[in-house]
Structure formats: C-alpha cells, structure tokens
Write a protein that holds these residues in place. Structure first.
Motif, short mmCIF file in Angstrom:
data_model
loop_
_atom_site.label_atom_id
_atom_site.label_comp_id
_atom_site.label_asym_id
_atom_site.label_seq_id
_atom_site.Cartn_x
_atom_site.Cartn_y
_atom_site.Cartn_z
N VAL A 127 2.70 3.06 -4.75
CA VAL A 127 4.01 2.44 -5.02
C VAL A 127 4.20 1.14 -4.23
N SER A 128 3.28 0.90 -3.27
CA SER A 128 3.46 -0.31 -2.47
C SER A 128 2.12 -0.69 -1.85
N LEU A 129 1.82 -2.01 -1.79
CA LEU A 129 0.60 -2.51 -1.15
C LEU A 129 0.96 -3.73 -0.33
N THR A 130 0.37 -3.84 0.86
CA THR A 130 0.58 -5.05 1.67
C THR A 130 -0.70 -5.35 2.44
N ARG A 131 -1.05 -6.64 2.55
CA ARG A 131 -2.09 -7.10 3.47
C ARG A 131 -1.82 -8.54 3.81
N GLU A 132 -2.42 -8.97 4.90
CA GLU A 132 -2.04 -10.26 5.46
C GLU A 132 -2.82 -11.42 4.89
N SER A 133 -3.81 -11.11 4.02
CA SER A 133 -4.56 -12.21 3.42
C SER A 133 -4.99 -11.81 2.02
N GLY A 155 -9.71 -8.51 2.32
CA GLY A 155 -9.72 -7.68 3.52
C GLY A 155 -8.96 -6.39 3.33
N PRO A 156 -8.89 -5.55 4.38
CA PRO A 156 -8.18 -4.27 4.28
C PRO A 156 -6.67 -4.46 4.18
N GLY A 157 -5.99 -3.39 3.84
CA GLY A 157 -4.54 -3.48 3.73
C GLY A 157 -3.91 -2.11 3.80
N LEU A 158 -2.59 -2.11 3.68
CA LEU A 158 -1.81 -0.88 3.78
C LEU A 158 -1.29 -0.52 2.40
N VAL A 159 -1.49 0.75 2.02
CA VAL A 159 -0.93 1.21 0.74
C VAL A 159 0.01 2.37 1.01
N VAL A 160 0.98 2.54 0.15
CA VAL A 160 1.90 3.68 0.21
C VAL A 160 1.72 4.49 -1.06
N ILE A 161 1.42 5.76 -0.87
CA ILE A 161 1.23 6.66 -2.02
C ILE A 161 2.41 7.60 -2.08
N LYS A 162 3.01 7.63 -3.22
CA LYS A 162 4.09 8.61 -3.40
C LYS A 162 3.49 9.78 -4.16
N GLY A 163 3.39 10.92 -3.45
CA GLY A 163 2.74 12.04 -4.10
C GLY A 163 2.95 13.33 -3.36
N ILE A 164 2.12 14.29 -3.71
CA ILE A 164 2.27 15.60 -3.11
C ILE A 164 0.96 16.02 -2.44
N ARG A 208 6.21 10.16 0.77
CA ARG A 208 5.54 8.85 0.76
C ARG A 208 4.55 8.82 1.91
N TYR A 209 3.31 8.53 1.61
CA TYR A 209 2.24 8.55 2.60
C TYR A 209 1.67 7.14 2.75
N ARG A 210 1.52 6.72 4.00
CA ARG A 210 0.90 5.41 4.23
C ARG A 210 -0.57 5.60 4.58
N ALA A 211 -1.37 4.65 4.16
CA ALA A 211 -2.81 4.75 4.47
C ALA A 211 -3.38 3.35 4.62
N LEU A 212 -4.18 3.17 5.65
CA LEU A 212 -4.89 1.90 5.84
C LEU A 212 -6.22 2.00 5.09
N VAL A 213 -6.43 1.13 4.11
CA VAL A 213 -7.61 1.24 3.25
C VAL A 213 -8.48 0.01 3.39
N SER A 214 -9.75 0.16 3.02
CA SER A 214 -10.72 -0.94 3.10
C SER A 214 -10.46 -1.94 1.97
N GLU A 215 -11.21 -3.04 2.00
CA GLU A 215 -11.02 -4.07 0.97
C GLU A 215 -11.30 -3.51 -0.43
N ASP A 216 -12.38 -2.75 -0.54
CA ASP A 216 -12.72 -2.17 -1.85
C ASP A 216 -11.64 -1.19 -2.30
N GLN A 217 -11.22 -0.36 -1.36
CA GLN A 217 -10.19 0.63 -1.70
C GLN A 217 -8.88 -0.07 -2.08
#
Lengths: 224, 383
Positions: free
Chosen positions: B305-311, B314-323, B331-340
């Motif tokens: 439901v949400s993605l943010t990164r500074e460039s 590169g890697p970034g932060l995603v928010v997953i709304k799920g169970i 809502r779960y936050r996760a730091l993911v790699s560039e590919d992810q």
C-alpha cells in the motif's frame, strides 16, 4: 381589591419644567403601566401575611419607579431575591455619567398613603426594622436606596387623552451608615423633600451613590 | 454541582491576575470598585470587581463579572471560574444524556464515565511521556499530573468536567541543600506547559479518532488506526473515548475549553460529538493496537500500500497491508532490496498480492518485518 381606575376627565396640572440635566423626564412620553399582577408570584416570594391590596400596592410602586427610570433612559431590572436583598429594582445608567461608566444602585420601594409631611424639608416614614438594618449597611458593593411613594387615597392612575398620570409623589434617601436602633418594630426615617423620584432625582441618586457595574451581556450556551 | 456555587471562593487577587493575563485593561480602582475594560468588535465591555472581598453581595458581583468574561471568551461561567480558581486550567467536559433528571445519572453510568476520564488523562499524559503505542505500566509523570486534575459535575443533562492545570507541580527529583541550580545542571523549560500539551493532545486524538472511525466504517478497514497511533491515539486513549459514553450505544459530546492564559493554535473552544457506532469501532481499534507483539519467522500475505526510498535506485521501505495466518489485518513495514523494491512497485501498480517472511518486531508504533527471508509477488493464474 382596588378596582382598575378609569379616566376621570381632563386634569389641569402643570407639567414638570424641562430639565437641563443629562437625564430628562420626557413630558410627552405616555407612561404605559402593566397591571398584569400575579398575586401568587408575590406569595411565592415570601409575602405571606400581606393582604392582596398590600402586595398590589407594593408592586404598583415598583412599576412606578421602573416607568420613571425607563422614561429617563435608565435600565430598571427587578432584583432576583428581593426579600433577601431588601431591594426591589436595580437601576443602571448604560453610559457614562460624569466620567463614570454604567453606575448602578439597588432600590427598596415602599408605598404609603400615610407619609408624614411635617413642617420643614423632609418627610418621615416608618420603616420596619429588618429593612432598616439592611439599608443602613455600608458593606455592600451595590448601595441600597430607599424610595417611598406617597399615594393619594383611592387614586392611583389617571389616564388622559395625551398623558397618563401616576397620582402621588416619590421621595428617596440613603440610609447607609445610620446608627442601629433599639426599636423593636419600626423606625422613622427621614426623606428629604428635595430628593424626588424624577429625572433630576435619579441622576443625583446615581451620581452620589451609584457604583460601576459589569456590562450586561447575553448568556453563553457552551453546548449549543 | 458546577463551580458557580463556589464563586465566593474566588479571591480578588486570582480574579485580577486572570483579567490581566487574559488581556483586560485595568482602568482604575475608585469608590469601592475595580474596573477593567476590553474592546470587542465595536463595543467596550466592562468588568467591575469589588475592592473589598468582605462585601455582602460579593458572590453576586463576581457572577456578573464572570458573565462578561464568559461572553468575551465564548465559554461558560463554570469554565471561567475553574480557570481562575486553579490559576490557569484547560477544561475538558463530557456531556452525557442518561435517562434521568438533569444533573443526575445512574451510578454505573457515572462510574464508567469517571473511570474513562481518568484513563483518558493517563493515556494522553503518558502518550506524551512515551513514544509508544503500548504504554509501559510505570508512568511517573502522568501519574503525578493526574493528582492535580480536578473533577466536577453540573446539570445539562449530566456533565462531568475536568480541570487540567496548565502547569505541573514539579518537585525536585533529589533534595538539595541549596535552592540554586548547579552550574552543570541543565534546566529544561518546555515551550508549552504540560497541561496544555495534555489537553491539546486529547483534543487532537478525539478529533482524529472520530474521523478515522468514520473512515473505518466506510472502508471496513480498522488498520487506519495503525498508521500513526502517536498522533491518532494509543489503545488507552481509544478505549477511554469508547467508554466515556457510559451506557452501550449512547452518543456523547466532548468539549474542550482552553484557557486564554496560554496562547496556542487551538485557542477557541470546540465541541466534538462521538456517536454510538463510532464508540464500538474505537474499542476494536484499541484491541487491534494492543495485539502488536514481536514474533519470529512469520509470513505475511497482503498488498503493498506504500513505498518510499530516497533515490531512484537502491533499497527502500514498503508497507504491506495484510494478515499473518488467521490474524487480523495489520500494516507491516519492511526494508527491501532494490530488486524486491522493483517487485513491490509492480505488485502495487497491478494490485497483486505479495508474500513476505521474516521476524516481526514492534518498533515504536509500527510492526516491522526484519531479517526478511523472502519477498515474492503472487502472480495471477494464467487463463
């Protein structure tokens, strides 16, 4: 019960001269009196023991004062607890009077057909002790003034084509600071004849004894 | 009974101090009266106080004076009187409408309301003290402040009011032989007094709680309360707001009446209505927030439901709304790699479900998936 007086025909009587003071009694303004008296209301206010005539007469005096005050541009408001306060009407000038803003006084009104007018410059009235003791106090924020209306037997209001006359005359006095009395029933108080209940008299009352009061504002309803 | 019954307790000193701090201009003291003026719109309003507190009509004079102040500030006389009495206090009131004569309430209703108000003060004060959705058991500052808060009741139908003093009674942490501050000590002076911060937060949380409840009712999504519990209310605050109404299903009104003695953005009084169905949602939201506990090796299935990164790369932060398993939606936050992150973008654009596995941690107010083992997009089945 005194019947509502009917007009008794044209009455020839000199009208009060034009007053140069700030407050003027308006000669041409007809005074409209409301005679819708609720005797039960008086009983609820603790006037038990008084005759119906007496309560009506007392109310007549308060309305008389209110009419004169209103006619002179003053605000006249009934006091909430007249028996406790020993005051019937609060009179306020909503403006500046000689540099004083909103001066106000409270008035205890009495009416009588038996006001004594001895030779000299003052009338005498027999005031009950409880009222005397309250009116002579000096530890009240709003000063109390005594007003006594001398009534003519059997005559209250005379209605003409161009005017309505309140038959009688009112006098006032401040009793603040007078000595206590050992009398048990009443005490004779002095009412200077120069202190009349008219425009000049009310102005003098406010100038000499009035205290500045807070502004009149509407009530705030916080939940509306 | 409201404070009006105790007007004679208000001292002239406290009244004069209040008028001066509230912006009234002192005109003079003469012939037994102290007169103060304020210019409002196109009128000059006047307040007259006695110079002698021993006058027999003291209460009546003070009442007339407070009526004018109440009119200027759009507050009730009770609110002004409490503000004067406590040397500066914000007033928070709740208006209930139980089935009883005005000024009365069944004891169980009153008990619940009083307890909820206490919890609201604790929850708000502790919410300022701790930057956490779940508050610790030990809340020294909140507990200390609670001792200063005063409760009163008044009719209309049944109103319970809290007087929240603007300033704390702060006692030194350690006894000292000197009143002076040592050279190397740091004295922290807050820009806004603590009491104001408490009432301001209470108002903000109440506003956002009602707003989020409306949104949750429309969307069927309670996780909106998880977005920022620090701003939108911790479980204790939400539960208190839910319980305040007393009997189940009843609506109530909250009123916030800030003192003019401390200026702030929200300086005008405000009333907030909480409906019965909103109260139910607030209770559920509180339970949802309370379910935040760390776990290891969990799998979350949901949508990005949400993605943010500074460039751009590169890697970034995603928010997953799920169970997670059969649990409630979070809502779960996760730091993911560039590919992810690239995969997450695709999943978000096409609204494809994603699956993520890692250790669940609670960081501040958020659920975070750490040590991510995998992050995959669940592709739709071919036609």
């Amino acid at each position: 019960m005194t019947a509502f007086p009917s007009a008794v025909g044209p009455v020839s009587r000199p009208l009060p001269p034009q007053r140069p003071a700030l407050l003027r009694f308006r000669r041409a303004t007809p005074v409209r009196l409301v005679y819708a008296l609720d005797v039960h209301d008086h009983v609820a206010r603790g006037n038990a023991g008084l005759t119906e005539d007496a309560t009506m007469q007392g109310d007549f005096g308060e309305k008389w004062l209110a009419a004169v005050a209103s006619g002179c541009g003053l605000q006249a408001v009934p006091v909430n607890c007249p028996d406790l306060d020993k005051a019937d009407v609060e009179i306020t000038y909503l403006g500046e009077l000689n540099g004083w803003s909103s001066p106000s006084i409270k008035v205890q009104v009495k009416t009588t057909e038996d006001l004594r007018l001895p030779a000299g410059d003052a009338a005498a009235f027999d005031l009950d002790i409880p009222t005397y003791d309250v009116l002579r106090r000096t530890n009240q924020f709003t000063p109390r003034i005594l007003v006594v209306f001398r009534l003519e037997p059997g005559r209250r209001v005379e209605v003409e084509e161009q005017a309505t006359h309140l038959v009688g005359r009112g006098y006032w006095a401040s009793l603040a600071g007078l000595d206590a009395t050992t009398n048990t029933s009443s005490v004779a108080v002095r009412l200077p004849l120069e202190n009349m209940v008219d425009g000049t008299g009310l102005q003098k009352m406010l100038e000499d004894f009035g205290v500045r009061r807070s502004s009149f504002v509407p009530e705030v309803s916080p939940w509306e | 009974m409201g404070v009006i019954a105790g007007l004679e307790q208000l001292t002239l000193q406290a009244l004069r101090r209040y008028l001066e701090a509230a912006g009234w201009q002192h005109l003079d003291d003469a012939r037994g009266s102290s007169v103060w003026r304020m210019h409002l719109a196109d009128a000059d309003l006047q307040v007259a106080l006695p110079m002698d507190a021993g006058v027999t009509d003291y209460g009546e004079v003070i009442l007339s004076a407070l009526k004018v102040v109440a009119y200027v500030e759009s507050r009730s006389i009770d609110e002004i009187a409490a503000d004067v009495k406590y040397g500066g206090a914000d007033i928070v009131s709740v208006r209930l409408t139980p089935d009883s004569p005005s000024g009365e309430a069944p004891l169980p209703v009153a008990e619940v309301a009083v307890r909820a108000l206490k919890d609201l003060v604790i929850g708000t004060a502790a919410g300022l003290e701790f930057d956490k959705a779940i508050l610790p058991q030990w809340r020294p500052r909140a507990t200390r402040y609670l001792q200063q808060v005063r409760l009163s009741t008044s009719p209309g139908s049944f109103i319970v009011s809290l007087s929240l003093p603007l300033y704390e009674d702060v006692k030194p942490a350690t006894p000292s032989t000197s009143d002076q501050t040592a050279m190397d000590d740091t004295v922290v002076v807050e820009a806004e007094p603590f009491g104001r911060r408490v009432s301001a937060r209470m108002r903000a949380v109440a506003q956002s709680a009602v707003s989020l409840a409306v949104q949750a009712a429309e969307d069927g999504d309670l996780t909106v309360f998880e977005s920022d519990p620090m701003a939108t209310g911790n479980p204790k605050e939400l539960t208190a707001l839910a319980e305040l109404g007393g009997s189940r299903g009843a609506s109530y009104e909250l009123r916030f009446s800030p003192s003019p003695l401390v200026a702030s953005e929200a300086s005008a009084p405000q009333n907030i209505r909480v409906e019965g169905e909103q109260r139910q949602l607030l209770l559920k939201a509180a339970d949802l927030l309370r379910a935040l506990k760390p776990k290891s090796d969990i799998t979350v299935l949901g949508n990005v439901v949400s993605l943010t990164r500074e460039s751009l790369l590169g890697p970034g932060l995603v928010v997953i709304k799920g169970i997670e398993r059969d649990g409630p939606v979070h809502r779960y936050r996760a730091l993911v790699s560039e590919d992810q992150y690239r995969e997450a973008e695709r999943a978000h654009m096409q609204w494809l479900p994603v699956s993520a596995r890692g250790n669940l941690a609670v960081r501040g107010n958020f659920l975070v998936l750490e040590s991510l083992n995998w992050f995959t997009v669940q592709e739709p089945l071919g036609d």
